[in-house]
Design an enzyme around this catalytic site. Sequence first.
Site, PDB file in Angstrom:
ATOM      1  CD  GLU A 222      11.662  20.620  39.914  1.00  0.00           C
ATOM      2  OE1 GLU A 222      12.556  20.460  40.775  1.00  0.00           O
ATOM      3  OE2 GLU A 222      11.402  21.722  39.418  1.00  0.00           O
TER       4      GLU A 222
ATOM      5  CE  LYS B  93      21.775  30.050  25.584  1.00  0.00           C
ATOM      6  NZ  LYS B  93      20.451  29.544  25.296  1.00  0.00           N
TER       7      LYS B  93
HETATM    8  P1  ADP Z   1      15.621  25.029  45.755  1.00  0.00           P
HETATM    9  O1  ADP Z   1      15.865  26.101  44.744  1.00  0.00           O
HETATM   10  O2  ADP Z   1      14.389  25.141  46.552  1.00  0.00           O
HETATM   11  O3  ADP Z   1      16.860  24.675  46.541  1.00  0.00           O
HETATM   12  P2  ADP Z   1      16.059  22.551  44.595  1.00  0.00           P
HETATM   13  O4  ADP Z   1      16.701  22.019  45.810  1.00  0.00           O
HETATM   14  O5  ADP Z   1      15.142  21.674  43.865  1.00  0.00           O
HETATM   15  O6  ADP Z   1      15.263  23.785  44.899  1.00  0.00           O
HETATM   16  O7  ADP Z   1      17.179  23.148  43.652  1.00  0.00           O
HETATM   17  C1  ADP Z   1      17.674  22.381  42.632  1.00  0.00           C
HETATM   18  C2  ADP Z   1      18.755  23.106  41.896  1.00  0.00           C
HETATM   19  O8  ADP Z   1      19.856  23.381  42.752  1.00  0.00           O
HETATM   20  C3  ADP Z   1      19.341  22.297  40.786  1.00  0.00           C
HETATM   21  O9  ADP Z   1      18.554  22.365  39.637  1.00  0.00           O
HETATM   22  C4  ADP Z   1      20.712  22.938  40.623  1.00  0.00           C
HETATM   23  O10 ADP Z   1      20.648  24.102  39.848  1.00  0.00           O
HETATM   24  C5  ADP Z   1      21.067  23.327  42.025  1.00  0.00           C
HETATM   25  N1  ADP Z   1      21.949  22.320  42.618  1.00  0.00           N
HETATM   26  C6  ADP Z   1      21.626  21.311  43.436  1.00  0.00           C
HETATM   27  N2  ADP Z   1      22.702  20.602  43.789  1.00  0.00           N
HETATM   28  C7  ADP Z   1      23.762  21.155  43.162  1.00  0.00           C
HETATM   29  C8  ADP Z   1      25.172  20.879  43.115  1.00  0.00           C
HETATM   30  N3  ADP Z   1      25.717  19.874  43.789  1.00  0.00           N
HETATM   31  N4  ADP Z   1      25.946  21.674  42.345  1.00  0.00           N
HETATM   32  C9  ADP Z   1      25.416  22.690  41.655  1.00  0.00           C
HETATM   33  N5  ADP Z   1      24.118  23.008  41.658  1.00  0.00           N
HETATM   34  C10 ADP Z   1      23.287  22.258  42.407  1.00  0.00           C
END
Ligand code: ADP
Length: 542
Positions: free
Chosen positions: A330, A439
């Site tokens: 997004e 929680k």
């Molecule tokens: P997909 O689930 O297809 O991989 P995204 O790449 O859009 O979709 O995923 C985004 C999510 O991945 C973020 O909202 C977060 O929860 C997680 N994420 C991405 N980068 C990191 C990071 N460096 N550390 C922790 N979580 C991460």
Amino acid sequence: MLGLMQQWPLLNHKIIDSAARQHGAREIVSRSVEGPIVRTTYGEARTRALKVAQRLARDGFKRGERIGTLAWNSARHLEAWYGIMGMGGVYHTLNPRLFPEQIAWIMNHAEDRALFVDLTFMPLVEKIAPLVKSLEKVIVLTDAAHMPESKLPNVVAYEDWIAEADGDFAWLAMDENEACGMCYTSGTTGDPKGVVYSHRSNVLHAMIACMPDAMGISSRDVILPVVPMFHANAWGLAQSAPMIGAKLVMPGGKMDGASIYELLDTEKVTFSAAVPTVWLMLLQHLEQNGLSLPHLNKVVIGGSACPRAITEKFEKNYGVQVIHAWGMTEMSPLGTLATIKPEYADLEGDALFDIKQTQGYAPFGVEMKVTDDENNERPWDGKTFGRLKVRGPAVASSYYGGAGAEQFDAEGWFDTGDVAHINPNGYMQITDRAKDVIKSGGEWISTIDLENLAVGHPDVAEAAVIGVAHPKWDERPLLVIVRKPGKEPTREAILGFMEGKIAKWWMPDDVVFVAEIPHTATGKIQKTTLRDQFRGYRLPTA
Ligand code: ADP
């Protein structure tokens, strides 16, 4: 009074135009699906993208229509993207790691009219294509000699198909706010949701990515995007590399340690980007074979939290700078990057790694805040965590078809679904997904912190923490462990290892050992499945 400057719409094909004019001879090197390493240039890629655009237009595809791509990172895939965008179409990347029914669902939802596909995925397409009503044409990214047998109607070889065009085509004049790309979020809960990028958002995102304190890339870099174009736009590298004229090295479908090392070495790669698992495989390969990385300067690691051991190994053993980054589909996808502000310039050793371990700070073009469940802003004190919300010119304003409207508010903030805290210098740290956070008696427990701690135990291969119903506290943490082969750590040994390193009330109420933890198509732990698996689990404390 209005400014008297030119209206120069931010259009993606201007990126490939500039790459061809300023850096026309710069190479794009691809590990082809057919096998050999193939070389082209930005100059040639632009000409071929023009042919793609011309050919699509001649086949009757129109402005605003979605054209799917199911392909690895390669020069052909890149040309297809620019060709689609340049004739006014919308490239729609599809993740081949999803189930065939999911891919068909997504294609039907987006109403893809054509599909560019790699040879690798032809068996998959044979299954999917009959389920997608809108699909009229399949263009296989290969030449006539490698074309497979297919029962599908209207399947053509890419090289034959573009050979019928001469490239004498003018990019469509468009408004910069028109759509140019599309990508669905993986949808671990509910249906996948479509994110629609505009020309403007992609160009601005690419400029943000290039900035010195973001990815900090230049024409002198050799860039290897291991992160696939179908996974959140290869983190923008398909736009930012041509924008600054860096040589591109495309890994195709091979992402194992040996294959990535070979490209890093032979192509003298200076910059790369990938998820942690890819780097784990590479580091293992380096260690097993006593190899070094003399050319590589910098790697961006994101998609899920980067284990500290990876950062430390890269920096200490191989002299490679690690930038931990966070983002999401997004957000095009870059959100934050852990580069070092002057406030931390004097840090060394563990204190420096503590900062590099955070997800970093938001560059210009990304605003963020953390709030409680009632949308009250929480302080940037480095410990109070809350829902992470963002806005900016490359952040989605809604999903395709209006799904998920509750994630967007009237002030333009998008609720990321992540839980985080931000320190006084702006460095953000993800502590959980909102739907995963536990929680307990009204207080939040970070499952990620518990998992990171548990995997620090030498006998633990993988750890996941989920909330399990508890009569007194609503929910309490259950720690799910995959042991390392040949190791037999006990429940007590693991809890003993964690004790004293976290608040007492954060300690898991129980530990269970499993053979395997389920993962999503992008390699993340599938907590929904785990929660289903342990739904009736009775904690010893209950
Ligand atoms: P997909 O689930 O297809 O991989 P995204 O790449 O859009 O979709 O995923 C985004 C999510 O991945 C973020 O909202 C977060 O929860 C997680 N994420 C991405 N980068 C990191 C990071 N460096 N550390 C922790 N979580 C991460």
